[in-house]
Design a protein around this motif. Structure first.
Motif, PDB file in Angstrom:
ATOM      1  N   LYS A  38       0.540 -12.342  -1.729  1.00 44.00           N
ATOM      2  CA  LYS A  38       1.513 -11.243  -1.681  1.00 44.00           C
ATOM      3  C   LYS A  38       1.038 -10.073  -2.542  1.00 44.00           C
ATOM      4  O   LYS A  38       1.108  -8.905  -2.129  1.00 44.00           O
ATOM      5  N   ILE A  39       0.532 -10.386  -3.732  1.00 39.69           N
ATOM      6  CA  ILE A  39       0.014  -9.346  -4.619  1.00 39.69           C
ATOM      7  C   ILE A  39      -1.178  -8.641  -3.971  1.00 39.69           C
ATOM      8  O   ILE A  39      -1.319  -7.417  -4.045  1.00 39.69           O
ATOM      9  N   PRO A  60      10.203   2.480 -10.356  1.00 42.98           N
ATOM     10  CA  PRO A  60      10.736   1.458 -11.270  1.00 42.98           C
ATOM     11  C   PRO A  60      11.040   0.132 -10.572  1.00 42.98           C
ATOM     12  O   PRO A  60      10.770  -0.939 -11.123  1.00 42.98           O
ATOM     13  N   GLU A  61      11.579   0.189  -9.364  1.00 41.62           N
ATOM     14  CA  GLU A  61      11.900  -1.037  -8.638  1.00 41.62           C
ATOM     15  C   GLU A  61      10.631  -1.767  -8.215  1.00 41.62           C
ATOM     16  O   GLU A  61      10.532  -2.999  -8.327  1.00 41.62           O
ATOM     17  N   GLN A  62       9.646  -1.022  -7.736  1.00 44.12           N
ATOM     18  CA  GLN A  62       8.375  -1.642  -7.346  1.00 44.12           C
ATOM     19  C   GLN A  62       7.689  -2.277  -8.550  1.00 44.12           C
ATOM     20  O   GLN A  62       7.098  -3.355  -8.440  1.00 44.12           O
ATOM     21  N   LEU A  63       7.779  -1.617  -9.692  1.00 48.66           N
ATOM     22  CA  LEU A  63       7.187  -2.160 -10.911  1.00 48.66           C
ATOM     23  C   LEU A  63       7.881  -3.450 -11.320  1.00 48.66           C
ATOM     24  O   LEU A  63       7.225  -4.415 -11.732  1.00 48.66           O
ATOM     25  N   GLY A  68       7.495  -9.246 -11.687  1.00 46.85           N
ATOM     26  CA  GLY A  68       8.064 -10.553 -11.347  1.00 46.85           C
ATOM     27  C   GLY A  68       7.073 -11.425 -10.601  1.00 46.85           C
ATOM     28  O   GLY A  68       6.987 -12.640 -10.850  1.00 46.85           O
ATOM     29  N   ASP A  69       6.315 -10.810  -9.690  1.00 48.25           N
ATOM     30  CA  ASP A  69       5.293 -11.566  -8.955  1.00 48.25           C
ATOM     31  C   ASP A  69       4.222 -12.102  -9.904  1.00 48.25           C
ATOM     32  O   ASP A  69       3.790 -13.258  -9.786  1.00 48.25           O
ATOM     33  N   LEU A  70       3.800 -11.258 -10.840  1.00 44.67           N
ATOM     34  CA  LEU A  70       2.769 -11.691 -11.788  1.00 44.67           C
ATOM     35  C   LEU A  70       3.286 -12.815 -12.677  1.00 44.67           C
ATOM     36  O   LEU A  70       2.566 -13.791 -12.940  1.00 44.67           O
ATOM     37  N   GLU A  71       4.521 -12.705 -13.118  1.00 45.64           N
ATOM     38  CA  GLU A  71       5.112 -13.759 -13.944  1.00 45.64           C
ATOM     39  C   GLU A  71       5.197 -15.073 -13.167  1.00 45.64           C
ATOM     40  O   GLU A  71       4.915 -16.150 -13.708  1.00 45.64           O
ATOM     41  N   ALA A  72       5.581 -14.981 -11.889  1.00 49.05           N
ATOM     42  CA  ALA A  72       5.667 -16.183 -11.056  1.00 49.05           C
ATOM     43  C   ALA A  72       4.296 -16.802 -10.853  1.00 49.05           C
ATOM     44  O   ALA A  72       4.135 -18.032 -10.889  1.00 49.05           O
ATOM     45  N   LEU A  73       3.290 -15.953 -10.648  1.00 50.66           N
ATOM     46  CA  LEU A  73       1.924 -16.441 -10.470  1.00 50.66           C
ATOM     47  C   LEU A  73       1.462 -17.208 -11.705  1.00 50.66           C
ATOM     48  O   LEU A  73       0.968 -18.342 -11.604  1.00 50.66           O
ATOM     49  N   VAL A  74       1.628 -16.600 -12.865  1.00 54.90           N
ATOM     50  CA  VAL A  74       1.186 -17.227 -14.112  1.00 54.90           C
ATOM     51  C   VAL A  74       1.966 -18.508 -14.379  1.00 54.90           C
ATOM     52  O   VAL A  74       1.394 -19.531 -14.789  1.00 54.90           O
ATOM     53  N   ASP A  75       3.266 -18.481 -14.127  1.00 53.40           N
ATOM     54  CA  ASP A  75       4.100 -19.661 -14.377  1.00 53.40           C
ATOM     55  C   ASP A  75       3.655 -20.838 -13.515  1.00 53.40           C
ATOM     56  O   ASP A  75       3.525 -21.971 -14.001  1.00 53.40           O
ATOM     57  N   ASN A  76       3.404 -20.587 -12.232  1.00 53.12           N
ATOM     58  CA  ASN A  76       2.960 -21.665 -11.344  1.00 53.12           C
ATOM     59  C   ASN A  76       1.572 -22.176 -11.727  1.00 53.12           C
ATOM     60  O   ASN A  76       1.305 -23.379 -11.656  1.00 53.12           O
TER      61      ASN A  76
END
Length: 262
Positions: A38-39, A60-63, A68-76
């Protein structure tokens, strides 16, 4: 009665927790891959808009979504790595491998590279050298940690990579193939970053070339000299496609002759 109810409630909660499905490291990694895709789609879209002269600034919304996508990636990736997934450990290390980050983060990243290297991933050993093997930078070629690393590197090269099916993999730096990432022609900043990154997606053989070149460059004998062993490593690196952009061959030949005279 209240005590019985409380015990029943606690027992029910315990049973529910026990019945929750355990997510495997492979599933966490698959989720990370979906987020990464997705990224990448978003990055490709921005590169197209950049080429068309359009703005690629985040709203701001896109950021918020991107963060959030990056945080989800790192978390997984962290969950997968914690469960013993070697490739997730390497990818997580690559994400954290940034000279702008803190010394604490660097040490944590070195630990990740070390774990993946211990699991037999040659790419992790190359990553470890560039970020973590600081002894050679201090001209301390006989440093015990440096010698231990070189020994591990040589052992990895003696056998096929146990993770051969996972290649090609992204490298953060390269001694042999860095120039392959140079963008062709005049392009925007995002396209240039993509070109450099794409140029550092290396095959198993290319990582082997990197490893042999590292040995040729940093190994010394008991007299602190490079010798015929270094030339042997160098020749193997060149045979696998390494580009000797720094002219190491001439240096090795000169030092090998000096070594023979001692």
């Amino acid at each position: 009665m209240k005590a019985i109810f409380a015990c029943t409630l606690v027992l029910g909660l315990i049973c529910c927790a026990a019945c929750e499905r355990v997510v495997s490291p492979e599933e966490y990694f698959a989720s990370a891959q979906r987020t990464a895709a997705k990224i990448e789609r978003d990055a490709n879209d921005r590169i197209k808009r950049e080429a068309a002269g359009e703005s690629v600034q985040y709203t701001p919304e896109q950021l918020r979504v991107a963060e959030g996508d990056l945080e989800a990636l790192v978390d997984n990736l962290k969950h997968a790595s914690g469960g013993g997934h070697t490739l997730a450990t390497y990818v997580l290390a690559s994400l954290q491998d940034n000279p702008m980050f803190s010394e604490q983060t660097r040490l944590q990243t070195c630990g990740l590279y070390q774990r993946a290297m211990d699991d037999g991933l040659l790419a992790a050993a190359v990553g470890y050298y560039h970020l973590c093997d600081k002894a050679y930078e201090r001209f301390d070629a006989q440093n015990p940690d440096h010698l231990k690393f070189l020994q591990s590197l040589e052992q990895l090269l003696l056998k096929p990579d146990t993770h051969a099916d996972d290649y090609p993999l992204q490298a953060k730096r390269s001694l042999c193939f860095e120039e392959h990432g140079a963008p062709a022609g005049k392009v925007g900043p995002m396209a240039a970053m993509r070109a450099r990154a794409a140029g550092l997606v290396l095959s198993e053989d290319q990582f082997r070339a990197e490893a042999y070149y590292i040995l040729a460059l940093t190994r010394v004998n008991g007299s602190d000299m490079r010798d015929s062993g270094n030339i042997e490593h160098f020749d193997k690196a060149i045979a696998l496609g390494c580009k000797d952009s720094v002219g190491l061959k001439a240096i090795l030949q000169a030092q090998s002759r000096l070594s023979k005279n001692h």
